[in-house]
Design a protein around this motif. Structure first.
Motif, mmCIF file in Angstrom:
data_model
loop_
_atom_site.group_PDB
_atom_site.id
_atom_site.type_symbol
_atom_site.label_atom_id
_atom_site.label_comp_id
_atom_site.label_asym_id
_atom_site.label_seq_id
_atom_site.Cartn_x
_atom_site.Cartn_y
_atom_site.Cartn_z
ATOM 1 N N ILE A 3 11.208 -7.437 28.980
ATOM 2 C CA ILE A 3 12.077 -6.369 29.799
ATOM 3 C C ILE A 3 13.575 -6.793 29.304
ATOM 4 C CG2 ILE A 3 13.053 -5.509 31.993
ATOM 5 C CD1 ILE A 3 10.154 -5.743 32.903
ATOM 6 N N LEU A 4 13.863 -7.924 29.678
ATOM 7 C CA LEU A 4 15.254 -8.603 29.689
ATOM 8 C C LEU A 4 15.531 -9.117 28.138
ATOM 9 C CD1 LEU A 4 15.426 -10.225 33.054
ATOM 10 C CD2 LEU A 4 16.276 -8.019 32.480
ATOM 11 N N SER A 5 14.875 -9.772 27.395
ATOM 12 C CA SER A 5 15.065 -10.632 26.355
ATOM 13 C C SER A 5 15.167 -11.910 27.030
ATOM 14 C CB SER A 5 16.532 -10.152 25.505
ATOM 15 O OG SER A 5 17.538 -10.839 25.971
ATOM 16 N N TYR A 6 14.934 -12.985 25.953
ATOM 17 C CA TYR A 6 14.851 -14.347 26.461
ATOM 18 C C TYR A 6 16.186 -14.867 26.924
ATOM 19 C CZ TYR A 6 13.663 -19.371 26.336
ATOM 20 O OH TYR A 6 13.289 -20.729 26.985
ATOM 21 N N LYS A 7 17.337 -14.506 26.125
ATOM 22 C CA LYS A 7 18.501 -14.853 26.619
ATOM 23 C C LYS A 7 18.823 -14.170 27.706
ATOM 24 C CE LYS A 7 23.396 -14.789 24.738
ATOM 25 N NZ LYS A 7 24.300 -14.352 23.714
ATOM 26 N N GLN A 8 18.626 -13.042 27.966
ATOM 27 C CA GLN A 8 18.944 -12.480 29.555
ATOM 28 C C GLN A 8 18.200 -13.113 30.627
ATOM 29 O OE1 GLN A 8 21.280 -10.352 30.000
ATOM 30 N NE2 GLN A 8 22.107 -10.607 27.896
#
Length: 856
Positions: A101-106
């Motif tokens: 949902i967020l991406s790994y960085k997020q």
């Protein structure tokens, strides 16, 4: 309003949840939360804050006996890293779901934000104070030291940690102090090696802080060391320092007496590998060199311009910009005088106050022409600031007069205008706003229906600008200034619309850091109302009172004064109606005595507020302020101001033989000039109670008495009550006069009393709160107003003093404080007697104030 009440309710619900939390949630089983400290002095419990401040451990701060900050701290998770690891990192499904949902960085930012939020809760809250034997023993040693330093050399101190009987993991600490017999200063002797120091000491011995037959106090010895250091350095002993002073206190076999010896040895000196001691000597300043345009880039350049003035050597690397006297008048280090720290400090302060130089540098060096090495050369390095400086202002405001306002301005500062360190400031200002007034407007669709524009010119001289010599009365070390100012402004669509022209000749001088004086020899203000026909649109309450009279069955008036609905027309109908009440044969008849009194009151107020004003005043302000800096929490401020107006114009009118009008008044430029005497007294006191708790009070009293050419006070010089910096249970201009209940849109009078008390405390972090009580009102006295409810005739009228109380929140942004206060009408003098207390004490009738910084 309902939405706001919901937020208030939510806030109190949040507090309730906090209070219901377990205070010892993060206290281990073998630990105890400190609940109370108690100090017993010779068997008696004491409550001296000065003593309790010596303790290393204090219980968690409380509000109404509830440790709110501790409860807030307990909301944090002590093991946040392991919780996040177990919940997200060790759970592949949840981790994958969030990463998709967020991406790994997020996702990483999400985890970091949870940690930061948890850390913020910890920093904002207050960790539980755990009873520590080591800290308690340190407190015992500090208590022992405090009493020893106050003369109880045989003091005995002990403590006891007492676990709570009814609550687990809690304990209190009791401290026991036995002082025994105090020691008294008996004799004072001296051992001073230098003859110069010895003579100075003897000549000023009566000022000593160490007194015989007084209980010993270490602080007295510290103060005496400071006094002697100042004395010697201000008497020419340039190389003296505190470290050369020591004291010897003999208490052996003296029967609780202290025999004191003041010891001052010669100063150490070294030459090569040889070390010796030399007696102190008096140093004279033989030369003063001033470099008026010093900069680091100029350090190796030759001087190209120089001049001598009154013994001073004034140098410049370029063409000299300043008149010699402009420089020497600001320097108190005199050639031929003895060295003095005071002279150096006064020179720093005066040069800084000129606003022409950056912080100056003063260096002393031995005079190479003096073989005794007692003469000094003072070198003063001045770095000029830029000749021109620009400034800009922008602000957003809100008040009871306008819903929303934008202010803006700019200024140009020109330094050293006439080469005498004079400063010329040219500034312009303007504002636009949206009014809250229901006055008729030619364009109701406009959002910005208020505007003001103005310009100011200010010229400042670093001296008292008078044809006589004022040096003996106001010496130069008091930093005297003369300021000539001229201003013009015009307002549109706010009330009656005004044009304002002002001018002043002001003197300022500062005898000390705490004391300042200001004398406005001339303070002239001309106010011209541009739109008087709009009066009854602005002051609707007055208009409605007239309409009620007109529509009474006993009153007959001309149909020409009324519109189709039977209302007085504006302006002609209302003005004609008022003219009729004094006419014997007018079309208006039938008014009873009460109606006639109301109509006369409306007429008098209209005439006063619509007439142009010419104020030709002189005033003096005395200000004593012990506040040392922005962060000083304990101080006293006292301000006294006295003003008189119209006396000069009255004398000129009488001498010139001017004729008076039908009312017995002189006119200048077609205006009845104001004549009155006015005084104000304002006292503020703050007490620092420790742990960011402040108790503050203010008392204000003011009165302005018209006489001679006037029977009332101009609106601009009258008093009003209410608002965010006054009685916060009423809006500005809504309170008073007396028990009238604020019958006008802008209520003012010529006498005011105000008293405020406020207790300020910290909630957590930068968020503070306060509870307050505001007391006061305004009245008319010795002027044209005859309404008994509005006038002050005797001390019995003090029963009409209004009382407001409430609480507030303040957020400290370091450079300013944003303040929100809620005020409740606690005692309302507008109500009938016997029905004044707590009748509108609820949120529906509360007044919500938003302000910047503290109210006092």
């Amino acid at each position: 309003m309902n939405r706001f009440l919901a937020k208030i309710s939510l806030f109190f619900l949040f507090l309730s949840l906090l209070i219901s939390c377990n205070a010892v949630k993060h206290v281990e089983s073998d630990q105890a939360l400190l609940t109370e400290n108690t100090v017993f002095l010779d068997g008696e419990k004491i409550n001296d804050n000065q003593i309790y401040n010596q303790l290393y451990q204090e219980p968690n701060t409380r509000l109404l006996r509830v440790p709110i900050r501790l409860h807030f701290y307990n909301l944090a998770r002590p093991d946040i890293d392991s919780i996040l690891t177990q919940k997200y990192l060790d759970n592949p499904k949840k981790k994958k779901f969030l990463v998709d949902i967020l991406s790994y960085k997020q996702f990483e930012k999400f985890l970091h934000s949870r940690k930061k939020f948890n850390e913020w809760i910890k920093n904002t809250g207050e960790a539980p104070v755990i009873v520590s034997k080591e800290e308690t023993e340190k407190s015992v040693r500090r208590l022992n030291s405090w009493y020893w330093n106050h003369g109880w050399f045989n003091v005995e101190t002990d403590y006891k940690i007492i676990p709570s009987e009814d609550k687990k993991k809690r304990a209190s600490v009791e401290y026991y102090v036995q002082t025994h017999t105090p020691y008294i200063v008996d004799s004072i002797s001296k051992r001073i090696a230098s003859q110069v120091i010895d003579s100075l000491y003897d000549a000023n011995a009566q000022d000593s802080h160490i007194k015989e037959e007084v209980q010993y106090k270490t602080l007295d010895y510290n103060d005496e060391r400071d006094r002697l250091t100042r004395l010697f350095r201000n008497s020419g002993v340039y190389n003296f320092d505190q470290e050369f002073i020591s004291f010897e206190a003999d208490t052996v076999g003296t029967n609780y007496k202290v025999n004191t010896a003041v010891i001052i040895k010669n100063r150490p000196a070294s030459e090569g590998d040889t070390t010796s001691t030399l007696p102190f000597k008096i140093h004279d300043v033989t030369k003063v060199n001033v470099f008026t345009d010093y900069a680091y880039a100029n350090r190796s350049k030759p001087v190209t311009d120089s001049v001598q003035h009154e013994g001073y050597n004034i140098y410049s690397f370029e063409k000299q910009r300043y008149k010699p006297e402009a420089i020497t008048d600001a320097i108190f280090i005199r050639p031929g005088n003895t060295y003095s720290d005071i002279a150096r400090t006064r020179t720093y302060n005066r040069l800084n106050s000129l606003r022409n130089f950056k912080y100056p540098t003063i260096r002393y060096t031995p005079d190479p022409e003096d073989s005794t090495r007692t003469d000094l050369v003072a070198n003063i390095f001045l770095t000029p600031q830029q000749k021109y400086s620009l400034g800009f202002d922008f602000e957003i405001s809100q008040s009871n007069i306008q819903e929303f306002g934008i202010g803006f301005g700019g200024s140009l500062l020109i330094r050293n205008v006439f080469r005498g360190a004079e400063n010329l400031e040219i500034s312009g200002r303007g504002s636009v706003g949206s009014s809250t007034d229901a006055a008729a407007s030619s364009d109701k669709d406009r959002f910005f229906d208020i505007s003001e524009i103005g310009a100011d010119l200010k010229l400042s001289f670093p001296r008292i600008f008078l044809p006589i010599d004022t040096e003996k009365i106001i010496p130069k070390y008091m930093s005297p200034f003369t300021t000539l100012s001229l201003g013009v402004s015009t307002q549109s669509n706010i009330g009656l619309d005004k044009r304002n022209l002002s001018g002043a000749m002001e003197y300022r001088w500062t005898p000390s850091r705490q004391l300042s004086n200001r004398l406005d020899l001339l303070n002239i203000q001309y106010v011209r109302n541009l739109n008087t026909d709009n009066y009854f649109n602005v002051y609707r309450n007055s208009y409605n009172e007239l309409n009620e009279i007109v529509q009474s069955p006993n009153v007959v008036t001309s149909p020409d004064y009324l519109d189709e609905e039977g209302q007085l027309t504006i302006p002609q109908g209302a003005e004609n109606f008022l003219e009729d009440i004094d006419a014997d044969d007018g079309p208006t008849t039938g008014l009873n005595s009460a109606q006639l009194q109301i109509a006369n009151y409306v007429k008098e107020r209209k005439n006063r507020l619509t007439e142009n004003n010419l104020i030709f005043a002189t005033n003096y302000t005395y200000l004593w302020n012990t506040k040392e800096n922005l962060y000083d929490q304990e101080f006293t401020r006292f301000r006294f101001k006295v003003e008189t107006a119209g006396n000069l114009l009255s004398a000129i009118s009488s001498v010139a033989g001017l004729e008076k009008n039908d009312n017995g008044n002189y006119k200048i430029l077609g205006v009845n000039f104001s004549q009155y005497a006015k005084t104000e007294i304002d006292f503020i006191k703050h007490w620092d109670l420790g742990q960011e708790n402040i108790f503050a009070i203010r008392a204000f009293g003011g009165i302005a008495i018209p006489y001679g050419n006037a029977n009332s006070i101009p609106f601009a010089r009258s008093f009003f009550a209410g608002g965010p910096n006054d009685n916060r249970a009423w809006q500005a201009y809504d309170l008073g006069p007396g028990s009238t209940g604020g019958r006008n849109e802008f209520n003012e009078a010529n006498m005011k009393l105000a008293f405020n008390m406020e207790y300020r405390y910290n909630l957590f972090g930068s968020l503070h709160s306060a509870v307050f009580i505001d007391v006061g009102n305004i009245w008319n006295v010795l002027d044209i107003v005859e309404n008994e409810e509005a006038t002050f005739t005797s001390f019995s009228d003090l029963k009409n003093i209004a009382v407001g109380s409430g609480f507030g929140l303040r957020y400290d942004f370091n450079f300013f404080v944003l303040r929100f206060d809620i005020g409740f009408k606690t005692y309302d003098p507008a109500r009938e007697e016997g029905n004044r207390w707590f009748k509108d004490y609820n949120f529906n009738h509360a007044v919500y104030n938003v302000g910047i910084n503290y109210p006092f």
